[in-house]
Write an enzyme that holds these catalytic residues in place. Structure first.
Site, PDB file in Angstrom:
ATOM      1  N   ASP A  22     152.913  60.687   7.741  1.00 25.68           N
ATOM      2  CA  ASP A  22     152.910  60.860   6.290  1.00 25.68           C
ATOM      3  C   ASP A  22     154.042  60.081   5.609  1.00 25.68           C
ATOM      4  OD1 ASP A  22     152.037  61.857   3.875  1.00 25.68           O
ATOM      5  OD2 ASP A  22     153.163  63.721   4.042  1.00 25.68           O
ATOM      6  N   ASN A  70     140.992  62.579   2.693  1.00 25.76           N
ATOM      7  CA  ASN A  70     141.513  61.270   2.279  1.00 25.76           C
ATOM      8  C   ASN A  70     140.465  60.371   1.610  1.00 25.76           C
ATOM      9  OD1 ASN A  70     143.922  60.992   5.026  1.00 25.76           O
ATOM     10  ND2 ASN A  70     144.228  61.674   2.918  1.00 25.76           N
TER      11      ASN A  70
HETATM   12  C1  FPP Z   1     149.632  59.289   4.983  1.00 22.82           C
HETATM   13  O1  FPP Z   1     150.542  58.749   4.056  1.00 22.82           O
HETATM   14  C2  FPP Z   1     149.000  58.206   5.736  1.00 22.82           C
HETATM   15  C3  FPP Z   1     147.654  57.983   5.758  1.00 22.82           C
HETATM   16  C4  FPP Z   1     146.671  58.798   5.029  1.00 22.82           C
HETATM   17  C5  FPP Z   1     147.103  56.840   6.530  1.00 22.82           C
HETATM   18  C6  FPP Z   1     147.686  56.626   7.906  1.00 22.82           C
HETATM   19  C7  FPP Z   1     147.075  55.433   8.488  1.00 22.82           C
HETATM   20  C8  FPP Z   1     147.728  54.449   9.107  1.00 22.82           C
HETATM   21  C9  FPP Z   1     149.173  54.486   9.425  1.00 22.82           C
HETATM   22  C10 FPP Z   1     146.910  53.252   9.502  1.00 22.82           C
HETATM   23  C11 FPP Z   1     146.839  52.979  10.945  1.00 22.82           C
HETATM   24  C12 FPP Z   1     146.416  54.097  11.798  1.00 22.82           C
HETATM   25  C13 FPP Z   1     146.137  53.945  13.110  1.00 22.82           C
HETATM   26  C14 FPP Z   1     145.784  55.136  13.952  1.00 22.82           C
HETATM   27  C15 FPP Z   1     146.177  52.640  13.778  1.00 22.82           C
HETATM   28  P1  FPP Z   1     150.248  58.917   2.508  1.00 22.82           P
HETATM   29  O2  FPP Z   1     149.479  57.739   2.039  1.00 22.82           O
HETATM   30  O3  FPP Z   1     149.611  60.255   2.254  1.00 22.82           O
HETATM   31  O4  FPP Z   1     151.696  58.878   1.909  1.00 22.82           O
HETATM   32  P2  FPP Z   1     152.201  59.616   0.593  1.00 22.82           P
HETATM   33  O5  FPP Z   1     152.180  61.108   0.900  1.00 22.82           O
HETATM   34  O6  FPP Z   1     153.591  59.082   0.443  1.00 22.82           O
HETATM   35  O7  FPP Z   1     151.293  59.234  -0.518  1.00 22.82           O
END
Ligand code: FPP
Length: 246
Positions: A22, A70
């Site tokens: 996150d 998401n």
């Molecule tokens: C959460 O941060 C992250 C995600 C919803 C996406 C995670 C995906 C990756 C790291 C891509 C690659 C994955 C793999 C398995 C290769 P957020 O966007 O919710 O952050 P925020 O809370 O700051 O908005």
């Protein structure tokens, strides 16, 4: 190799670590960048941490890559996350045999692109031919803990209707075998970076006795040293599983 690292040497090593990756969006916004820039760096962090955990001797690493919620994000952001998963998981799949990984997907994969579904299927096929002690990377994609429990309950109910199971058969172990995580031990340690202190529908069935580790570090800034700190904190916990310390 496990034990070479001074920070974790001697600390009890969890068999299974699960991570909520996150903070990508906030990391990017803080720098005046589009949210997708955070996911790009976050994907690199995923690779670094997967290799680090494997080298430490962690046998299972579960990552929360995309939740059932998401999809509410912009089409652009969803597209970039999907493309990154495709790229990084494909790369890891091609290196599974050489680098001693096994990839597994958890979640409702039916909503994913045909390419990602094929990748998940192929990864499972290859993983089945690899030794059981290779580090398993369990990628949770279109995953929700409640959704996983519901899908398992539906499958069990269908088996009861078919006559292959009865409601009386059902116990913890049998129900676990209907989950996406069948065969994977419950995580001893769940890590959530980015300062949020909640589970967000992650591994609701499997977390019954997990230890939790929260840190303010945003996922793109997360380093192997953070894993060391989490393992050191885990090593200080007294796990009683409802009993009393001897
Ligand atoms: C959460 O941060 C992250 C995600 C919803 C996406 C995670 C995906 C990756 C790291 C891509 C690659 C994955 C793999 C398995 C290769 P957020 O966007 O919710 O952050 P925020 O809370 O700051 O908005």
């Amino acid at each position: 190799m496990a034990g070479d690292n001074h920070a974790v040497a001697g600390a009890a090593l969890p068999r299974h670590i699960a991570i909520i990756m996150d903070g990508n969006g906030r990391w990017a916004t803080k720098r005046g960048l589009p949210r997708t820039a955070g996911h790009k760096v976050g994907a690199e962090t995923f690779r670094t941490i997967a290799y680090y955990c494997k080298d430490l001797g962690i046998k299972y690493l579960t990552v929360y890559a995309f939740s059932t919620e998401n999809w509410k994000r912009s089409a652009d952001e969803v597209g970039v996350i999907m493309a990154l998963m495709q790229r990084y998981l494909l790369e890891l799949m091609e290196l599974m045999a050489r680098d001693h990984f096994r990839i597994h997907f958890s979640g409702d994969l039916t909503a994913l692109s045909p390419n990602l579904q094929k990748l998940a299927q192929k990864a499972d096929e290859i993983a089945r031919s690899l030794p059981d002690d290779y580090c398993m990377v369990n990628a949770c994609v279109n995953y929700g803990g409640r959704d996983e429990i519901l899908r398992a309950a539906r499958k069990y109910a269908a088996d009861c209707v078919q006559g292959t199971r009865t409601p009386q058969d059902l116990d913890d172990n049998l129900f676990s075998s209907y989950m996406d995580s069948a065969g994977i031990p419950d995580p001893e340690l769940i890590i959530r970076p980015s300062g949020e202190i909640r589970l967000s529908n992650f591994l609701l069935w499997q977390c019954a006795y997990s230890e939790f580790y929260f840190t303010d570090v945003l996922w793109p800034d997360f380093t192997p040293a953070e894993i060391d700190r989490a393992i050191a904190a885990y090593g200080q916990r007294r796990r009683r599983f409802g009993g009393v310390t001897q």
